[in-house]
Scaffold this active site. Sequence first.
Site, short mmCIF file in Angstrom:
data_model
loop_
_atom_site.label_atom_id
_atom_site.label_comp_id
_atom_site.label_asym_id
_atom_site.label_seq_id
_atom_site.Cartn_x
_atom_site.Cartn_y
_atom_site.Cartn_z
N GLU A 386 24.66 24.24 28.67
CA GLU A 386 23.48 24.26 29.54
C GLU A 386 22.84 25.63 29.73
OE1 GLU A 386 24.61 22.28 33.18
OE2 GLU A 386 24.04 20.37 32.32
N GLU A 447 26.38 14.41 28.68
CA GLU A 447 26.80 14.22 30.08
C GLU A 447 25.80 13.29 30.75
OE1 GLU A 447 27.47 17.73 32.49
OE2 GLU A 447 28.19 18.85 30.75
C1 GAL Z 1 26.60 19.67 34.38
C2 GAL Z 1 27.61 20.66 33.83
C3 GAL Z 1 29.02 20.22 34.06
C4 GAL Z 1 29.19 19.74 35.46
C5 GAL Z 1 28.22 18.64 35.70
C6 GAL Z 1 28.38 18.00 37.04
O1 GAL Z 1 25.38 20.27 34.59
O2 GAL Z 1 27.41 20.82 32.46
O3 GAL Z 1 29.90 21.26 33.81
O4 GAL Z 1 28.94 20.80 36.33
O5 GAL Z 1 26.92 19.14 35.60
O6 GAL Z 1 27.59 16.85 37.09
#
Ligand code: GAL
Length: 734
Positions: A386, A447
């Site tokens: 990110e 994610e």
């Molecule tokens: C994302 C990140 C993860 C975790 C996640 C929580 O932005 O890549 O490491 O923090 O959010 O939802």
Amino acid sequence: MRTVLAFNDGWLYLPQQVDDSVPDSRFEPVRLPHTNVVLPHHNFDNAEYQFISTYRRRFSPPPLQAGQRLYVDFEGAMLASTVWLNGARLGEVRGGFTPFSFDLTDHLVPGENLLTVHLDSRERPDIPPYGFVVDYLTFGGIYREAALRVVDEVHLADVFVHTHDVLSQQPRVVIETALRNLAGAPRDLAIRCELLDGDQLPLAHVEEPVSVPGERLTARHDIALQAGDVRLWALDDPALYTLRVTLLDEGGAVDRVDTRFGFREARFEAGGFTLNGQRLPLIGLNRHQTYPYIGAAAPARLQRRDAEIIKWDLGCNIVRTSHYPQSRHFLDRCDEIGLLVFEEIPGWQHIGDEAWKQLSLDTLRAMIERDRSRPAIVLWGVRINESADDEAFYRATNALAHQLDPTRQTGGVRYIWESQFLEDVFTFNDFGFPLREPVHTPYLITEFGGHTFPTKTWDAEERAVEHALRHARVHNQQLGAPAITGAIGWCAFDYNTHQEFGSGDHICYHGVMDIFRLPKYAAAFYASQIDPARRVVLQAATVWSMGDRSGGGVNPLVVFSNCDAIEVFIGEERIGRFEPDRATFPHLPHAPFVIALPQQHITWGRALADLRLIGTLAGQPAAEQRIAADGLPRALALAADDRELVADGVDMTRIAFRIVDRYGNRLPYANQVVTLEADGPADLIGENPFALAGGQAALYLRARCTPGEVRIRATTPRLPPAEITVTLRAPGSG
Ligand code: GAL
């Protein structure tokens, strides 16, 4: 010949930086893997693991013949290691996620030698992932194994094996071997590459002379095979082979390295991901390598078990090692059981200065060199999770990954939709719903979920159900979108984090399982996607009580199951036969059941009777679940993941305990205190007594070094005690 000696026992540890003059008596004896501090499962400050400690190991080196070298190999120490031998500083290694070695030879003394590691576990901004905020903890300690390695001055420095044309009549194996010559003069040797099948029987070999000039030489060999001779590495039949590389001189073998590999072809394409030529929709979860109490210092058995949980309990076909290279043992298990892996470099949103970036490139190299022969790995993550664009840096990471491994594609996990697409696969964290339409392909969702809906095991039923359904909706949509190769949810397990994140107790409750790897309802959604031929799953997502939801009632009743129909009974009365909600979830292999129960059975003022579900497959009963309407705790359930441990001082298993109703269902609001006792040569690690979180929790049982029986007894007020036995067997026995 190479000798590798485990170097995990006999360490001395002091949670403070001291020099070699401080007497051993001030140190504590420890074994690797080791955490620099044992912590509670939450409500601790990350400052508690941030200090410099001293690890000390006295040893007599193995006898070395002329020209032999002695190395010490560390698989991982968090976060920066300064290594000394007999007072001579060998160097500082910055970074905690990849292996490192030192040549000890020139500093050895006759008799006893002293190896010292000053381990800096502070969150140093000069070392990835640090420099800004990070939503995970790194913990501290020499948290992976170490070894001493004796090699000839000419030895194998690296072996990389990859397979090609595996679907053709002539599959090929390509072997790239790096040889190191420290002798100062060229050496004439022979190199022999043998392929061994899963039973270690020879399949093919090549042998040819090789002249090794000073320093380093890379040799390349191709072996052509016949299609009938090889079994593909597939998810339900992950056939593994061994490449044995031997260096020979007139006297015989000079060095030998075995490397496991598999024959498989994995491609992300615009139209989907294919494994061995067949389209495979990817369903996965992210995994952090951290555990309650022990930080990242989990022994092999727990690492392997995580892979099994993700594949067998949760039915995933891919895992992302968010956000760093993970344990060899975890990856070994992924290779063995057929669980695909997306492995990435350490980081979290922040890119540091040029030196930081160079460290990142070094880590990328170390990760790929360590893992590039593994069949399970299908994608390299070459972007700091990110992070913003940095064209020069990301051109460099992509180029390095392609140079080190021409066989695999790269991804770079982003949340900025417009960011530069320099990788082979556009890997995006899509936290919205409905999901975005891909603009770049191949496209993989790396994610979703996570912080958008944190859910605790003791959250009210309606939240816990909604959490599970959100995972169901995303997978339903992604599986129906031809341009999406798959989706990897955030995340498998709740995890400890910094104060900038999480629920205030330093946990992100983002897992489909809790921090102990015990299930929430969302875990049942994943499990329900498993082929019922492998395992029949039937789990009602309810506490079966009239007053838990806002406004009351139990409608709709959501059930996660891979059965094709469910017969519902309330008390003695048959309510009806229900089918999965295929209208809402047309793309899932097994849509959840969303059942509207007739109002007369669930009105206020009328006692609810027990719920009974019978799942059927092709009309035949295949699974049953009952839930008690009285809500009362009836038993303390106690379970060990393993009934046998190795008495080596580090082996561990999880001891889970739950308060359950009369049918064995967890009671999520039971938060009473459970006390455990272990009688025998093993220690319980964790908070004890434990006030249950969501009706469940776990400790670890760690073996000492004496074989024997360990009786574990758990007690809690008002319920009968529970007992189990774990057997410790001598290392090497069975
Ligand atoms: C994302 C990140 C993860 C975790 C996640 C929580 O932005 O890549 O490491 O923090 O959010 O939802």
